[in-house]
Design a protein around this motif. Sequence first.
Motif: not given
Length: 324
Positions: A136-138, A113-116, A122-124, A132-133
Amino acid sequence: MRTFHLDRPESIPAAVRALRDPDAQVIAGGTDLITLMRDGVRTPSRLVDVSGLGLDRVDWLPGGGVRIGALHPNSADDPRLRAEYPVLVEALRSGASPQIRNMASFGGNLLQQTRCTYYRLPEFPCNRRNPGSGCASIDGDSSKQAIFGTSGSCVAVHPSDLAVALQALDAVVLVAGPDGDRRIPIDEFHRLPGDTPHRDSALRPGELVVAVELPAVPFARRSHYLKFRDRASFAFALVSAAVAVDQRDGVVRTARIALGGVAPKPWRATHAEQALTGRRLDSAGIDAAAEAAVLGAAPRPDNHYKVQLVRRVVRRALNELGES
Ligand SMILES: Cc1cc2nc3c(=O)[nH]c(=O)nc-3n(C[C@H](O)[C@H](O)[C@H](O)COP(=O)(O)OP(=O)(O)OC[C@H]3O[C@@H](n4cnc5c(N)ncnc54)[C@H](O)[C@@H]3O)c2cc1C
Protein backbone atom coordinates in the motif's frame (compact mmCIF):
# COMPACT_ATOMS: atom_id res chain seq x y z
CA MET A 1 -6.16 -11.13 20.87
CA ARG A 2 -6.25 -14.86 20.06
CA THR A 3 -5.47 -17.36 22.78
CA PHE A 4 -1.98 -18.89 22.79
CA HIS A 5 0.02 -21.48 24.68
CA LEU A 6 2.92 -20.11 26.77
CA ASP A 7 6.09 -22.21 27.11
CA ARG A 8 8.69 -21.39 29.75
CA PRO A 9 11.69 -23.57 28.87
CA GLU A 10 14.52 -23.77 31.38
CA SER A 11 17.36 -24.41 28.94
CA ILE A 12 18.41 -23.36 25.45
CA PRO A 13 17.94 -26.90 24.02
CA ALA A 14 14.42 -26.98 25.51
CA ALA A 15 13.66 -23.58 23.92
CA VAL A 16 14.95 -24.81 20.56
CA ARG A 17 12.75 -27.93 20.89
CA ALA A 18 9.70 -25.77 21.64
CA LEU A 19 10.47 -23.65 18.57
CA ARG A 20 10.12 -26.73 16.32
CA ASP A 21 6.41 -25.89 16.28
CA PRO A 22 6.16 -23.73 13.11
CA ASP A 23 3.47 -21.65 14.80
CA ALA A 24 5.68 -20.85 17.82
CA GLN A 25 7.39 -17.53 18.33
CA VAL A 26 9.97 -16.33 20.84
CA ILE A 27 8.82 -13.71 23.32
CA ALA A 28 11.41 -11.62 25.17
CA GLY A 29 10.33 -8.22 26.61
CA GLY A 30 7.14 -8.33 24.53
CA THR A 31 7.26 -4.58 23.79
CA ASP A 32 6.84 -5.17 20.06
CA LEU A 33 5.34 -8.64 19.78
CA ILE A 34 2.44 -8.07 22.17
CA THR A 35 1.38 -4.93 20.29
CA LEU A 36 1.46 -6.85 17.00
CA MET A 37 -0.60 -9.68 18.52
CA ARG A 38 -3.09 -7.26 20.02
CA ASP A 39 -3.57 -5.63 16.61
CA GLY A 40 -3.91 -8.97 14.78
CA VAL A 41 -0.72 -8.49 12.78
CA ARG A 42 0.97 -11.54 14.32
CA THR A 43 -1.05 -14.57 15.44
CA PRO A 44 1.29 -17.21 16.94
CA SER A 45 -0.51 -20.05 18.73
CA ARG A 46 2.52 -20.67 20.96
CA LEU A 47 4.92 -18.27 22.66
CA VAL A 48 8.31 -19.40 23.92
CA ASP A 49 9.36 -17.18 26.82
CA VAL A 50 13.17 -17.07 26.83
CA SER A 51 13.54 -14.95 29.96
CA GLY A 52 14.51 -17.92 32.18
CA LEU A 53 17.57 -19.01 30.20
CA GLY A 54 20.22 -16.78 31.78
CA LEU A 55 20.68 -14.87 28.52
CA ASP A 56 20.92 -11.45 30.16
CA ARG A 57 24.65 -11.57 30.99
CA VAL A 58 27.42 -9.27 29.81
CA ASP A 59 30.73 -11.17 29.55
CA TRP A 60 33.99 -9.40 28.76
CA LEU A 61 36.04 -11.84 26.71
CA PRO A 62 39.61 -12.72 27.76
CA GLY A 63 41.03 -12.00 24.29
CA GLY A 64 39.16 -8.66 24.05
CA GLY A 65 35.63 -7.78 23.08
CA VAL A 66 32.37 -8.45 24.86
CA ARG A 67 29.44 -10.85 24.58
CA ILE A 68 26.04 -9.39 25.46
CA GLY A 69 23.20 -11.85 26.07
CA ALA A 70 20.10 -11.64 23.87
CA LEU A 71 17.94 -10.89 26.92
CA HIS A 72 20.12 -8.04 28.16
CA PRO A 73 17.91 -4.94 28.41
CA ASN A 74 18.16 -1.94 26.09
CA SER A 75 18.84 0.17 29.21
CA ALA A 76 22.44 -1.17 29.14
CA ASP A 77 24.66 1.71 30.17
CA ASP A 78 27.57 0.47 32.28
CA PRO A 79 30.75 2.61 32.37
CA ARG A 80 32.95 0.08 30.58
CA LEU A 81 30.50 -0.34 27.69
CA ARG A 82 30.20 3.46 27.48
CA ALA A 83 33.99 3.87 27.36
CA GLU A 84 34.78 1.05 24.93
CA TYR A 85 31.71 1.17 22.67
CA PRO A 86 30.20 4.69 22.98
CA VAL A 87 28.17 4.33 19.77
CA LEU A 88 26.34 1.34 21.25
CA VAL A 89 25.23 3.08 24.43
CA GLU A 90 24.33 6.30 22.57
CA ALA A 91 22.18 4.36 20.08
CA LEU A 92 20.36 2.53 22.86
CA ARG A 93 19.73 5.73 24.81
CA SER A 94 18.24 7.40 21.72
CA GLY A 95 15.51 4.77 21.47
CA ALA A 96 12.00 4.59 22.95
CA SER A 97 11.61 5.62 26.63
CA PRO A 98 13.38 4.51 29.83
CA GLN A 99 10.42 2.24 30.71
CA ILE A 100 10.46 0.52 27.32
CA ARG A 101 14.26 0.23 27.32
CA ASN A 102 14.05 -1.58 30.67
CA MET A 103 11.73 -4.21 29.18
CA ALA A 104 13.17 -4.39 25.65
CA SER A 105 15.96 -6.87 24.97
CA PHE A 106 18.93 -6.91 22.57
CA GLY A 107 17.54 -9.88 20.61
CA GLY A 108 14.05 -8.38 20.45
CA ASN A 109 15.41 -5.05 19.27
CA LEU A 110 17.20 -6.68 16.34
CA LEU A 111 14.09 -8.65 15.41
CA GLN A 112 11.45 -5.96 15.96
CA GLN A 113 9.16 -5.40 13.00
CA THR A 114 9.03 -2.37 10.75
CA ARG A 115 7.03 0.67 11.88
CA CYS A 116 5.54 1.08 8.37
CA THR A 117 1.93 2.12 9.04
CA TYR A 118 0.61 -0.18 6.33
CA TYR A 119 2.36 -3.20 7.86
CA ARG A 120 0.82 -2.45 11.25
CA LEU A 121 -2.75 -1.98 9.96
CA PRO A 122 -4.12 -5.35 8.74
CA GLU A 123 -6.79 -3.67 6.61
CA PHE A 124 -4.07 -2.56 4.13
CA PRO A 125 -2.26 -4.85 1.68
CA CYS A 126 1.34 -5.52 2.74
CA ASN A 127 3.70 -8.08 1.21
CA ARG A 128 5.70 -8.19 4.41
CA ARG A 129 2.70 -9.13 6.57
CA ASN A 130 0.74 -11.05 3.94
CA PRO A 131 2.99 -12.22 1.06
CA GLY A 132 1.59 -11.50 -2.38
CA SER A 133 -1.04 -9.01 -1.18
CA GLY A 134 0.74 -5.90 -2.53
CA CYS A 135 2.34 -2.83 -0.98
CA ALA A 136 0.00 0.00 0.00
CA SER A 137 2.93 2.32 0.59
CA ILE A 138 4.15 2.31 -3.01
CA ASP A 139 1.03 4.16 -4.18
CA GLY A 140 0.35 5.72 -0.78
CA ASP A 141 2.37 7.67 1.73
CA SER A 142 6.05 6.81 1.50
CA SER A 143 7.42 9.95 3.08
CA LYS A 144 9.20 8.01 5.85
CA GLN A 145 10.20 5.06 3.72
CA ALA A 146 13.53 3.82 2.42
CA ILE A 147 15.83 5.42 -0.14
CA PHE A 148 18.23 2.46 -0.39
CA GLY A 149 17.69 -1.28 -0.84
CA THR A 150 13.97 -1.21 -1.68
CA SER A 151 12.16 -3.53 -4.10
CA GLY A 152 8.86 -3.53 -5.97
CA SER A 153 7.49 -5.52 -3.03
CA CYS A 154 8.51 -3.38 -0.07
CA VAL A 155 9.87 0.08 0.70
CA ALA A 156 9.72 -0.03 4.51
CA VAL A 157 12.64 0.96 6.75
CA HIS A 158 14.16 -1.05 9.57
CA PRO A 159 13.42 0.74 12.86
CA SER A 160 16.27 -0.39 15.14
CA ASP A 161 18.86 2.08 16.46
CA LEU A 162 20.88 -0.67 18.13
CA ALA A 163 21.33 -2.60 14.87
CA VAL A 164 22.82 0.48 13.19
CA ALA A 165 25.42 0.82 15.95
CA LEU A 166 26.21 -2.89 15.69
CA GLN A 167 26.95 -2.42 11.97
CA ALA A 168 29.59 0.15 12.84
CA LEU A 169 31.16 -2.26 15.35
CA ASP A 170 31.45 -5.37 13.13
CA ALA A 171 29.20 -7.24 15.58
CA VAL A 172 28.38 -10.94 15.27
CA VAL A 173 25.02 -12.47 16.22
CA LEU A 174 25.24 -15.80 18.05
CA VAL A 175 22.41 -18.19 17.31
CA ALA A 176 21.31 -21.61 18.61
CA GLY A 177 19.06 -23.87 16.57
CA PRO A 178 18.06 -27.40 15.63
CA ASP A 179 21.23 -27.78 13.54
CA GLY A 180 23.56 -26.44 16.24
CA ASP A 181 25.11 -23.05 16.95
CA ARG A 182 25.92 -20.41 14.30
CA ARG A 183 27.69 -17.06 14.20
CA ILE A 184 26.11 -14.55 11.79
CA PRO A 185 27.97 -11.30 10.94
CA ILE A 186 25.58 -8.42 11.61
CA ASP A 187 25.69 -7.31 7.98
CA GLU A 188 24.23 -10.68 6.97
CA PHE A 189 21.69 -10.87 9.77
CA HIS A 190 19.01 -8.59 8.27
CA ARG A 191 17.80 -9.23 4.71
CA LEU A 192 16.77 -6.86 1.96
CA PRO A 193 13.16 -7.41 0.88
CA GLY A 194 13.59 -8.52 -2.76
CA ASP A 195 10.39 -10.38 -3.56
CA THR A 196 10.24 -12.07 -0.12
CA PRO A 197 9.95 -9.15 2.34
CA HIS A 198 8.33 -11.41 4.96
CA ARG A 199 11.73 -13.10 5.39
CA ASP A 200 13.52 -10.19 7.02
CA SER A 201 16.37 -11.94 8.82
CA ALA A 202 18.85 -14.76 8.26
CA LEU A 203 17.37 -16.75 11.16
CA ARG A 204 16.27 -20.22 10.09
CA PRO A 205 13.08 -21.85 11.41
CA GLY A 206 13.51 -22.87 15.05
CA GLU A 207 16.58 -20.69 15.66
CA LEU A 208 17.06 -18.47 18.67
CA VAL A 209 19.38 -15.49 19.13
CA VAL A 210 21.47 -16.14 22.25
CA ALA A 211 23.92 -13.21 22.24
CA VAL A 212 25.62 -10.44 20.33
CA GLU A 213 29.42 -10.34 20.28
CA LEU A 214 31.38 -7.13 19.81
CA PRO A 215 35.01 -7.67 18.79
CA ALA A 216 37.83 -5.52 20.14
CA VAL A 217 38.23 -3.31 17.07
CA PRO A 218 40.49 -0.23 17.02
CA PHE A 219 37.70 2.09 15.84
CA ALA A 220 35.20 1.22 18.61
CA ARG A 221 36.33 3.78 21.20
CA ARG A 222 36.10 6.68 18.79
CA SER A 223 32.51 6.16 17.76
CA HIS A 224 29.29 8.14 17.89
CA TYR A 225 25.56 7.80 17.15
CA LEU A 226 23.48 10.68 15.85
CA LYS A 227 19.74 10.37 15.31
CA PHE A 228 17.51 12.87 13.54
CA ARG A 229 13.77 12.48 14.18
CA ASP A 230 10.47 14.35 14.17
CA ARG A 231 10.72 15.20 17.87
CA ALA A 232 13.51 15.10 20.42
CA SER A 233 12.52 11.85 22.15
CA PHE A 234 10.28 8.80 21.86
CA ALA A 235 10.45 8.71 18.07
CA PHE A 236 12.03 6.49 15.45
CA ALA A 237 14.84 7.79 13.24
CA LEU A 238 14.11 9.65 10.03
CA VAL A 239 17.83 9.31 9.43
CA SER A 240 20.54 8.23 11.85
CA ALA A 241 24.25 7.57 11.53
CA ALA A 242 26.64 5.41 13.51
CA VAL A 243 30.22 6.46 12.82
CA ALA A 244 33.54 5.09 14.03
CA VAL A 245 37.11 5.82 12.99
CA ASP A 246 40.60 4.66 13.73
CA GLN A 247 43.04 7.47 13.01
CA ARG A 248 46.85 7.27 13.04
CA ASP A 249 49.13 10.27 12.51
CA GLY A 250 46.06 12.32 11.64
CA VAL A 251 45.00 9.96 8.84
CA VAL A 252 41.90 7.75 8.93
CA ARG A 253 43.03 4.12 8.68
CA THR A 254 39.61 2.51 9.10
CA ALA A 255 36.15 4.05 9.02
CA ARG A 256 32.72 2.62 9.72
CA ILE A 257 29.62 4.55 8.69
CA ALA A 258 26.18 2.93 9.04
CA LEU A 259 22.80 4.55 8.48
CA GLY A 260 19.39 4.04 10.05
CA GLY A 261 15.94 5.10 8.83
CA VAL A 262 16.96 4.83 5.17
CA ALA A 263 16.74 1.16 4.18
CA PRO A 264 14.86 -2.06 4.98
CA LYS A 265 17.96 -3.14 6.91
CA PRO A 266 20.59 -1.17 8.82
CA TRP A 267 22.58 0.30 5.95
CA ARG A 268 26.37 0.19 5.75
CA ALA A 269 27.55 3.26 3.81
CA THR A 270 30.63 1.60 2.32
CA HIS A 271 31.17 4.32 -0.32
CA ALA A 272 31.39 6.87 2.49
CA GLU A 273 33.83 4.69 4.43
CA GLN A 274 36.07 4.40 1.37
CA ALA A 275 35.87 8.15 0.73
CA LEU A 276 37.18 8.83 4.24
CA THR A 277 39.86 6.17 4.43
CA GLY A 278 43.37 7.54 3.95
CA ARG A 279 42.24 11.13 4.49
CA ARG A 280 42.26 13.55 7.39
CA LEU A 281 39.08 13.99 9.39
CA ASP A 282 38.90 17.61 8.26
CA SER A 283 36.08 19.41 6.49
CA ALA A 284 37.20 18.24 3.02
CA GLY A 285 37.37 14.58 4.15
CA ILE A 286 34.06 14.84 5.97
CA ASP A 287 32.36 16.50 2.97
CA ALA A 288 33.64 13.72 0.69
CA ALA A 289 32.23 11.06 3.04
CA ALA A 290 28.87 12.85 3.34
CA GLU A 291 28.56 13.09 -0.45
CA ALA A 292 29.58 9.44 -0.95
CA ALA A 293 27.01 8.35 1.65
CA VAL A 294 24.15 9.13 -0.76
CA LEU A 295 25.61 7.35 -3.80
CA GLY A 296 23.01 4.93 -5.12
CA ALA A 297 20.11 6.55 -3.25
CA ALA A 298 16.77 6.04 -5.03
CA PRO A 299 14.28 8.27 -3.21
CA ARG A 300 10.54 8.12 -3.78
CA PRO A 301 8.68 11.28 -4.85
CA ASP A 302 7.80 12.19 -1.26
CA ASN A 303 11.04 11.33 0.55
CA HIS A 304 13.70 13.22 -1.41
CA TYR A 305 14.39 15.15 1.78
CA LYS A 306 16.13 12.06 3.20
CA VAL A 307 18.97 12.37 0.67
CA GLN A 308 19.94 15.80 1.96
CA LEU A 309 19.33 14.65 5.53
CA VAL A 310 21.77 11.76 5.10
CA ARG A 311 24.49 14.20 3.96
CA ARG A 312 23.85 16.43 6.96
CA VAL A 313 23.59 13.70 9.58
CA VAL A 314 26.80 12.01 8.36
CA ARG A 315 28.62 15.35 8.26
CA ARG A 316 27.49 16.30 11.74
CA ALA A 317 28.20 12.88 13.25
CA LEU A 318 31.76 12.91 11.84
CA ASN A 319 32.26 16.51 12.95
CA GLU A 320 31.27 15.60 16.49
CA LEU A 321 33.68 12.69 16.35
CA GLY A 322 36.42 15.01 15.19
CA GLU A 323 35.89 17.25 18.17
CA SER A 324 35.99 14.43 20.71
C1 LIG B 1 6.62 3.48 21.84
C2 LIG B 1 7.83 2.76 21.34
C3 LIG B 1 8.90 3.49 20.88
C4 LIG B 1 10.04 2.83 20.40
N1 LIG B 1 11.10 3.55 19.93
C5 LIG B 1 12.21 2.90 19.47
C6 LIG B 1 13.32 3.61 18.96
O1 LIG B 1 13.34 4.84 18.92
N2 LIG B 1 14.39 2.89 18.52
C7 LIG B 1 14.41 1.53 18.54
O2 LIG B 1 15.40 0.93 18.14
N3 LIG B 1 13.36 0.82 18.99
C8 LIG B 1 12.27 1.47 19.45
N4 LIG B 1 11.20 0.78 19.89
C9 LIG B 1 11.18 -0.67 19.70
C10 LIG B 1 11.71 -1.40 20.90
O3 LIG B 1 13.09 -1.12 21.03
C11 LIG B 1 11.43 -2.87 20.61
O4 LIG B 1 10.04 -3.06 20.78
C12 LIG B 1 12.19 -3.77 21.54
O5 LIG B 1 13.58 -3.59 21.39
C13 LIG B 1 11.85 -5.21 21.28
O6 LIG B 1 12.46 -6.00 22.28
P1 LIG B 1 11.59 -7.02 23.12
O7 LIG B 1 12.52 -7.75 24.01
O8 LIG B 1 10.44 -6.35 23.79
O9 LIG B 1 11.10 -7.96 21.93
P2 LIG B 1 9.73 -8.74 21.75
O10 LIG B 1 8.62 -7.79 21.53
O11 LIG B 1 9.56 -9.77 22.83
O12 LIG B 1 10.08 -9.52 20.40
C14 LIG B 1 10.25 -8.82 19.20
C15 LIG B 1 10.55 -9.83 18.09
O13 LIG B 1 11.81 -10.44 18.30
C16 LIG B 1 11.69 -11.86 18.40
N5 LIG B 1 12.67 -12.24 19.41
C17 LIG B 1 12.88 -11.63 20.60
N6 LIG B 1 13.94 -12.17 21.22
C18 LIG B 1 14.41 -13.14 20.40
C19 LIG B 1 15.50 -14.06 20.48
N7 LIG B 1 16.34 -14.08 21.52
N8 LIG B 1 15.68 -14.92 19.46
C20 LIG B 1 14.85 -14.92 18.39
N9 LIG B 1 13.80 -14.08 18.26
C21 LIG B 1 13.61 -13.20 19.25
C22 LIG B 1 10.25 -12.10 18.79
O14 LIG B 1 9.81 -13.38 18.37
C23 LIG B 1 9.55 -10.97 18.04
O15 LIG B 1 9.38 -11.33 16.70
C24 LIG B 1 10.06 1.41 20.40
C25 LIG B 1 8.98 0.68 20.89
C26 LIG B 1 7.87 1.33 21.35
C27 LIG B 1 6.71 0.51 21.86
